[in-house]
Design an enzyme around this catalytic site. Sequence first.
Site, PDB file in Angstrom:
ATOM      1  CB  SER A 617     -54.307  41.925 -14.694  1.00  0.00           C
ATOM      2  OG  SER A 617     -55.122  42.846 -15.338  1.00  0.00           O
ATOM      3  CG  ASP A 702     -62.153  41.678 -14.611  1.00  0.00           C
ATOM      4  OD1 ASP A 702     -62.045  42.918 -14.740  1.00  0.00           O
ATOM      5  OD2 ASP A 702     -61.175  40.922 -14.502  1.00  0.00           O
ATOM      6  CG  HIS A 737     -59.253  43.195 -12.622  1.00  0.00           C
ATOM      7  ND1 HIS A 737     -59.054  42.484 -13.784  1.00  0.00           N
ATOM      8  CD2 HIS A 737     -58.043  43.713 -12.285  1.00  0.00           C
ATOM      9  CE1 HIS A 737     -57.779  42.583 -14.146  1.00  0.00           C
ATOM     10  NE2 HIS A 737     -57.154  43.312 -13.252  1.00  0.00           N
TER      11      HIS A 737
END
Length: 764
Positions: A617, A702, A737
């Site tokens: 991320s 995501d 995600h």
Amino acid sequence: MVNSASLVRRRLVFGTVSAANLPTFKFSLSSFIPISKVSCDYVLHRVRASFSSTMSRDISPSRSPPVAKKVKHEMEKFGDLRVDNYYWLRDDSRTDPEVLSYLQEENAYTEYFMSGTKPLEDQIYAEMRGRLKEDDITAPIRRGPYYYYHRTLEGKEYVQHCRRLASNIGALTSVYDTMPTGSDAPPEHVILDENIKAQEHAFYIIGAFKVSPNNKFVAYAEDAKGDEIFTVHVIDIESRTPVGMPLVGVTSDLEWAGDEALVYTTRDEILRPDKVWLHKVGTEQALDSCLYHEKDETFSLDLVASESKKFLFVASESKITRFVFYLDVLKPGNGLNVLTPRLDGIDTSASHRGNHFFIKRRSDECFNSELVACPLDNTSDTRVILPHRPSVKIQDVQLFSNHLVVYEREDGLPKINIYRLPDIGEPVERLEGGRTLDFVDPVYSLDMSESEFSSSILRFHYSSMRTPPSVYDYDMNSGVLVLKKTKMVLGGFDSKSYITERLWATAPDGTQIPISIVYRKDLVKLDGSDPLFLYGYGSYEICIDPNFEESSLSLLDRGFIYAIAHVRGGGEMGRQWYENGKLLKKKNTFTDFIASAEYLVEKKYCSKEKLCIEGRSAGGLLVGAVLNMRPDLFKAAVAGVPFVDVLTTMLDPTIPLTTSEWEEWGDPREEEFYFYMKSYSPVDNIEAQNYPAILITAGLHDTRVMYSEPAKFVAKLRDVKTDDNVLLFKCELGAGHFSKSGRFERLQEHALKYAFILKTLNMV
């Protein structure tokens, strides 16, 4: 007083189902044999069979990776022209056949390339799964007359939510209390079996599981897609029958307001939590009343219950400002009341005990926070009870009827301090004489746990890089500490075989950067020949503490050193550590990581030829940036759901949560921020140079980092880089995600990652 809003930010740390009109793409690598002409033909046959009837493009895998077409897309600002040839890969609907076909090409190529090491991948997966005690329960937590816990079953991906009646109802709780078991014990009641719920879905998570105060009902929030848009169901615990209709299109922020009402939040069109609602259980969602609407696009809502369960706190927060309302759960119809006013740069969070609110307050002057108290009937009359200390950060606060527990950070390490409170009704004065709990490992991780407000028993979670997750109960009156459960690690694991240490690297500006490491002492030589796996994050003031990672044993037991660089932008060393790694100081995050890597090479923990890195991320942004800056320093890199198209994303307020993050990264509509972001944004800084071997992952659904960011990064890298090192891209088409939801499915992802690393290092 936990700030749960951090859980809904886009770019945090860490099944296969088709999109709406996407054919299922799912076949097992377990049937593949080592690479040969036969296996190549077999892969070719399977992939063609999967797509020939639905896709117009020929995606037959070969030894050549996919090549994305170029479609010129110009973007100009402040006289600066950028050309993005891969902008077309962004499809907000996730249904464009050409985009999906390209993503599937990448997946097929990754499967093809890694099929030769499939036996190793299977071996690693078997190792990791073999360490799990598949049939187990969590340490039961007492809530009134019941013990609640999770149970896992052998061979099952998901948990069961269970409870059992306590045998000592009415007695004072003790650290020695245990849940009754055996033939004479009250029967176990399975409230919800996620395995049954997940049968119809390739992805399934429960984001909230809230039991009503009277223990009769449970409200749970489920996501069966990975986009973090939840549906809330209320059921009768004993009968498991639904109560009323589900609440749809909500977040996982959910709390009971008494036994008959729920408070929840919803999001706007850019997925910003902007409204909080009151719902009477059993009525239609359309009749719910909106308690507050936050219209400022840089603020998001957060919801938390006080430990006393007498108040709910609704907070509206940006990255630097947070103000709080409170709701009396006995009078929900009275709506919200202001507890702390909206003041720029002042960040507050609250809890309740007796006739006082307790407020953690941060400002520019009190950057590591102070703790104040105020009477319920005069919230402006605040008194400092724990003053600000420049070297100690107040991380969190947990209230009990007679005690206050303060989670702190000093010199990068978490601490627990416990204070005795005066009797309810007495004035709350400045706290003195706190008791500090000590821990053995040089680096470790501490986490808060739910505890009974009316008791003197503090429960917390502890682990280190060599100590499996452990649950402790601590009697705050007697000082007795009891280990309630340590996660069992099978397969011959012995914590004494591993050494964990803390090192300090020097950044270019002289700042000392802490590094946590662990290795197996009988395998590591510390002469520069050992392989090393270095992890980094460094954003949102999030602390990447050194906890136990079962999966990493598959590297440690092959002679790897595992390390975490606690770079600026995180919160490990206090608020200033975060401030010095954001906005116009963001590059400190990257240079800190490079300095940490160089230190590890210099001190012969590894060499450049044995140094592998990972970030997820916002940590994927870190990996992308350092790969552009120092590609010569690393042998291999893994970037999970990486935030790599920083400038384009932050210029687009229609992308989920962009507006709320201008205070984190800067607002590139301002010229200074524009050019500073452009100077490090990974997609914008790819050069014609040699890069190490790279594995990049994404999730189609995501909502924190759009799949198109890593897709564009991969496409441009393939076009520009000058080396022949492998570049792999895997996009989970049925996840978001946090990737796949099943516990064994996630092990498969770790196995793929580690097989990639070992293959790159010629350690197969």
